[in-house]
Enzyme design. Structure first.
Site, PDB file in Angstrom:
ATOM      1  N   ASP A 132       0.843  -1.197   0.000  1.00  0.00           N
ATOM      2  CA  ASP A 132       0.000   0.000   0.000  1.00  0.00           C
ATOM      3  C   ASP A 132       0.880   1.250   0.000  1.00  0.00           C
ATOM      4  OD1 ASP A 132      -2.284  -1.569   0.198  1.00  0.00           O
ATOM      5  OD2 ASP A 132      -2.615  -1.166   2.337  1.00  0.00           O
ATOM      6  N   ARG A 182      -1.502  -0.740  -8.468  1.00  0.00           N
ATOM      7  CA  ARG A 182      -2.867  -0.349  -8.098  1.00  0.00           C
ATOM      8  C   ARG A 182      -2.904   1.179  -8.158  1.00  0.00           C
ATOM      9  NH1 ARG A 182      -3.797  -0.807  -2.095  1.00  0.00           N
ATOM     10  NH2 ARG A 182      -4.163  -3.024  -2.389  1.00  0.00           N
TER      11      ARG A 182
HETATM   12  P1  FDA Z   1     -14.242   9.516  -4.648  1.00  0.00           P
HETATM   13  O1  FDA Z   1     -13.658   9.872  -3.349  1.00  0.00           O
HETATM   14  O2  FDA Z   1     -14.413  10.561  -5.676  1.00  0.00           O
HETATM   15  O3  FDA Z   1     -15.583   8.751  -4.417  1.00  0.00           O
HETATM   16  C1  FDA Z   1     -16.465   8.376  -5.469  1.00  0.00           C
HETATM   17  C2  FDA Z   1     -17.727   7.785  -4.842  1.00  0.00           C
HETATM   18  O4  FDA Z   1     -17.390   6.557  -4.192  1.00  0.00           O
HETATM   19  C3  FDA Z   1     -18.342   8.638  -3.734  1.00  0.00           C
HETATM   20  O5  FDA Z   1     -19.209   9.595  -4.263  1.00  0.00           O
HETATM   21  C4  FDA Z   1     -19.070   7.584  -2.921  1.00  0.00           C
HETATM   22  O6  FDA Z   1     -20.279   7.211  -3.543  1.00  0.00           O
HETATM   23  C5  FDA Z   1     -18.134   6.399  -2.984  1.00  0.00           C
HETATM   24  N1  FDA Z   1     -17.182   6.365  -1.864  1.00  0.00           N
HETATM   25  C6  FDA Z   1     -15.860   6.657  -1.883  1.00  0.00           C
HETATM   26  N2  FDA Z   1     -15.297   6.461  -0.677  1.00  0.00           N
HETATM   27  C7  FDA Z   1     -16.299   6.036   0.119  1.00  0.00           C
HETATM   28  C8  FDA Z   1     -16.347   5.652   1.504  1.00  0.00           C
HETATM   29  N3  FDA Z   1     -15.268   5.683   2.294  1.00  0.00           N
HETATM   30  N4  FDA Z   1     -17.545   5.277   2.013  1.00  0.00           N
HETATM   31  C9  FDA Z   1     -18.671   5.243   1.238  1.00  0.00           C
HETATM   32  N5  FDA Z   1     -18.666   5.584  -0.078  1.00  0.00           N
HETATM   33  C10 FDA Z   1     -17.508   5.976  -0.614  1.00  0.00           C
HETATM   34  N6  FDA Z   1      -5.358   5.211  -0.741  1.00  0.00           N
HETATM   35  C11 FDA Z   1      -4.048   5.418  -0.481  1.00  0.00           C
HETATM   36  O7  FDA Z   1      -3.645   6.560  -0.234  1.00  0.00           O
HETATM   37  N7  FDA Z   1      -3.183   4.353  -0.470  1.00  0.00           N
HETATM   38  C12 FDA Z   1      -3.559   3.089  -0.760  1.00  0.00           C
HETATM   39  O8  FDA Z   1      -2.735   2.167  -0.760  1.00  0.00           O
HETATM   40  C13 FDA Z   1      -4.937   2.875  -1.069  1.00  0.00           C
HETATM   41  N8  FDA Z   1      -5.396   1.631  -1.353  1.00  0.00           N
HETATM   42  C14 FDA Z   1      -6.692   1.476  -1.813  1.00  0.00           C
HETATM   43  C15 FDA Z   1      -7.147   0.232  -2.244  1.00  0.00           C
HETATM   44  C16 FDA Z   1      -8.414   0.097  -2.798  1.00  0.00           C
HETATM   45  C17 FDA Z   1      -8.858  -1.236  -3.300  1.00  0.00           C
HETATM   46  C18 FDA Z   1      -9.269   1.239  -2.898  1.00  0.00           C
HETATM   47  C19 FDA Z   1     -10.619   1.139  -3.519  1.00  0.00           C
HETATM   48  C20 FDA Z   1      -8.851   2.458  -2.405  1.00  0.00           C
HETATM   49  C21 FDA Z   1      -7.578   2.583  -1.853  1.00  0.00           C
HETATM   50  N9  FDA Z   1      -7.144   3.804  -1.339  1.00  0.00           N
HETATM   51  C22 FDA Z   1      -5.814   3.975  -1.034  1.00  0.00           C
HETATM   52  C23 FDA Z   1      -8.142   4.883  -1.057  1.00  0.00           C
HETATM   53  C24 FDA Z   1      -8.258   5.872  -2.193  1.00  0.00           C
HETATM   54  O9  FDA Z   1      -7.082   6.624  -2.316  1.00  0.00           O
HETATM   55  C25 FDA Z   1      -9.453   6.836  -1.982  1.00  0.00           C
HETATM   56  O10 FDA Z   1      -9.265   7.552  -0.794  1.00  0.00           O
HETATM   57  C26 FDA Z   1     -10.801   6.130  -1.907  1.00  0.00           C
HETATM   58  O11 FDA Z   1     -10.869   5.059  -2.800  1.00  0.00           O
HETATM   59  C27 FDA Z   1     -11.932   7.112  -2.270  1.00  0.00           C
HETATM   60  O12 FDA Z   1     -11.751   7.591  -3.566  1.00  0.00           O
HETATM   61  P2  FDA Z   1     -12.592   7.105  -4.847  1.00  0.00           P
HETATM   62  O13 FDA Z   1     -11.602   6.776  -5.893  1.00  0.00           O
HETATM   63  O14 FDA Z   1     -13.524   6.022  -4.490  1.00  0.00           O
HETATM   64  O15 FDA Z   1     -13.330   8.380  -5.379  1.00  0.00           O
END
Ligand code: FDA
Length: 313
Positions: A132, A182
Site C-alpha cells: 500500500d 494499483r
Molecule cells: P471519490 O472519493 O471521488 O468517491 C467516489 C464515490 O465513491 C463517492 O461519491 C461515494 O459514492 C463512494 N465512496 C468513496 N469512498 C467512500 C467511503 N469511504 N464510504 C462510502 N462511499 C464511498 N489510498 C491510499 O492513499 N493508499 C492506498 O494504498 C490505497 N489503497 C486502496 C485500495 C483500494 C482497493 C481502494 C478502492 C482504495 C484505496 N485507497 C488507497 C483509497 C483511495 O485513495 C481513496 O481515498 C478512496 O478510494 C476514495 O476515492 P474514490 O476513488 O472512491 O473516489
C-alpha cells in the site's frame, strides 16, 4: 476542512484506544472491516468468492514504533498466507510498510517484507503481495523498497496515488519495469505544493495515469493495472477507453473497499469485469476507519445513526 480534521484525528493514539474498545464504534467500523480475526476475514473472502468477487486481505496496522510489534505484524501476515492456503480460498494480500517497522529502520522492514513475499511465493499459485502507499513522507522510501524487492520477486506490486504531482514520473518508471500497479486517488492529507488541491485535477490525472498503465507498452512489459476507485464516472471512462483500444476485460481489474458500493461491485462482475475487494481485518482498525469517514462525510451520519440506535437498545 472536515476531511483534514478526520485525517488528523486518525493519527491520535488516545482516540484510537478509546474507539477500539467501544462496541458502538465497532458496530460502525464493521461495515468496512471484515472482523477482528483471520477466521472472520476468510469467511468474508469465501462469501465474496461465491459472488464472483476476488479479494486482497489486509492485516490492519500502521506506524508501529516497537520492533516486537513489527515482528508480530509480519507473523500475522505469514499466518494469513497459511490460512489462505489451508482454507482453499484465493486471495492476495496488502500491507503497509509502517506496520513492518518503517518508522524504526529500513533494514528491519526489508527483512520482514522479504519473509512475507517469500512465504507468499512458496506455493502454487503464488500469492501476490501489494505494498500500500501511505502519506507523502513515505512515498520515495516506499518506492525504493519496492524497486529493491521487485528485483528478486515477481509476486509483488505497488500503489500510485493520482493526487500527487510526481505520479506521472513514477508511473513512467514503473511502466519501464513492467511492475503491477494499483492506482488510487490518495487517502491522506497532502499540501498543495505536492498534490492537486482540486479534486477534478486529481480525477483528470487518474484518467491520464490509467491510460498510460493500460498502454500497449505497459502491458507488453508485464504491467497489470488495478483500477482502485468507487467513482462511477472514472469506471465508465476506463471501460470505454479499454474497449476502444482493444484491451480485454481480463487484462486489468477493478478494485474497491469492503463495504463500499457493493451494488457496483456486483454489477461489474455481472457485466464480465474482474473485481477485487480490499478486505481489512484485525483489531487496529481505527486509522483505517477514520480515513473511510474522511472520504465521505455522509459516513459520519451513518455512524451517528448507529450510535443512537445502539444507545436506545
Ligand atoms: P471519490 O472519493 O471521488 O468517491 C467516489 C464515490 O465513491 C463517492 O461519491 C461515494 O459514492 C463512494 N465512496 C468513496 N469512498 C467512500 C467511503 N469511504 N464510504 C462510502 N462511499 C464511498 N489510498 C491510499 O492513499 N493508499 C492506498 O494504498 C490505497 N489503497 C486502496 C485500495 C483500494 C482497493 C481502494 C478502492 C482504495 C484505496 N485507497 C488507497 C483509497 C483511495 O485513495 C481513496 O481515498 C478512496 O478510494 C476514495 O476515492 P474514490 O476513488 O472512491 O473516489
Amino acid at each position: 476542512m472536515m476531511r483534514e480534521a478526520l485525517i488528523w484525528m486518525s493519527r491520535s493514539q488516545a482516540m484510537g484506544r478509546m474507539m477500539t474498545t467501544n462496541p458502538i464504534a465497532w458496530s460502525a467500523a464493521s461495515r468496512f472491516v471484515a472482523g477482528e480475526t483471520i477466521e472472520e476475514a476468510i469467511d468474508v473472502v469465501r462469501r465474496l468468492a461465491g459472488m464472483g468477487l476476488m479479494s486482497t486481505l489486509d492485516y490492519l496496522g500502521e506506524n508501529v514504533t516497537d520492533e516486537d510489534e513489527a515482528v508480530r505484524s509480519c507473523d500475522a501476515y505469514l499466518n494469513t498466507i497459511d490460512h489462505i492456503r489451508s482454507s482453499d480460498v484465493e486471495s492476495w494480500i496488502s500491507l503497509k510498510l509502517t506496520a513492518l517497522g518503517f518508522d524504526i529502520s529500513d533494514e528491519l522492514t526489508e527483512g520482514l517484507l522479504r519473509r512475507i513475499i517469500e512465504h507468499a511465493a512458496d506455493g502454487d499459485p503464488a500469492i501476490f503481495v501489494r505494498i500500500d502507499m501511505e502519506g507523502s513522507p513515505y512515498t520515495q522510501r516506499t518506492l525504493d523498497m519496492f524497486y529493491k524487492v521487485f528485483e528478486d520477486y515477481s509476486n509483488v506490486g505497488i500503489v500510485i496515488q493520482s493526487y500527487l504531482y510526481r505520479s506521472d514520473d513514477d508511473v513512467e518508471t514503473l511502466v519501464g519495469k513492467g511492475a503491477g500497479v494499483r492506482l488510487c486517488k490518495g487517502a491522506y492529507s497532502e499540501p498543495p505544493s505536492i498534490a492537486y488541491p482540486d479534486k477534478k485535477d486529481a480525477d483528470e490525472a487518474y484518467r491520464r495515469l490509467t491510460a498510460r498503465l493500460l498502454s500497449d507498452e505497459a502491458r507488453a512489459n508485464g504491467t497489470y493495472l488495478g483500477v482502485a476507485t468507487h467513482d462511477e464516472a472514472i469506471i465508465e471512462w476506463t471501460k470505454g477507453h479499454a474497449a476502444d483500444n482493444g484491451i480485454g476485460p481480463d487484462e486489468y481489474e477493478f478494485q474497491m473497499l469492503n463495504g463500499v458500493r457493493r451494488d457496483l461491485q456486483r454489477k461489474l462482475v455481472a457485466d464480465g469485469y474482474r473485481m477485487r475487494v480490499y478486505v481489512p481485518y484485525g483489531t487496529h482498525w481505527y486509522p483505517y476507519f477514520m480515513r473511510r469517514l474522511a472520504e465521505r462525510p455522509e459516513n459520519i451520519m451513518f455512524m451517528a445513526r448507529n450510535m443512537v440506535r445502539e444507545i436506545g437498545k
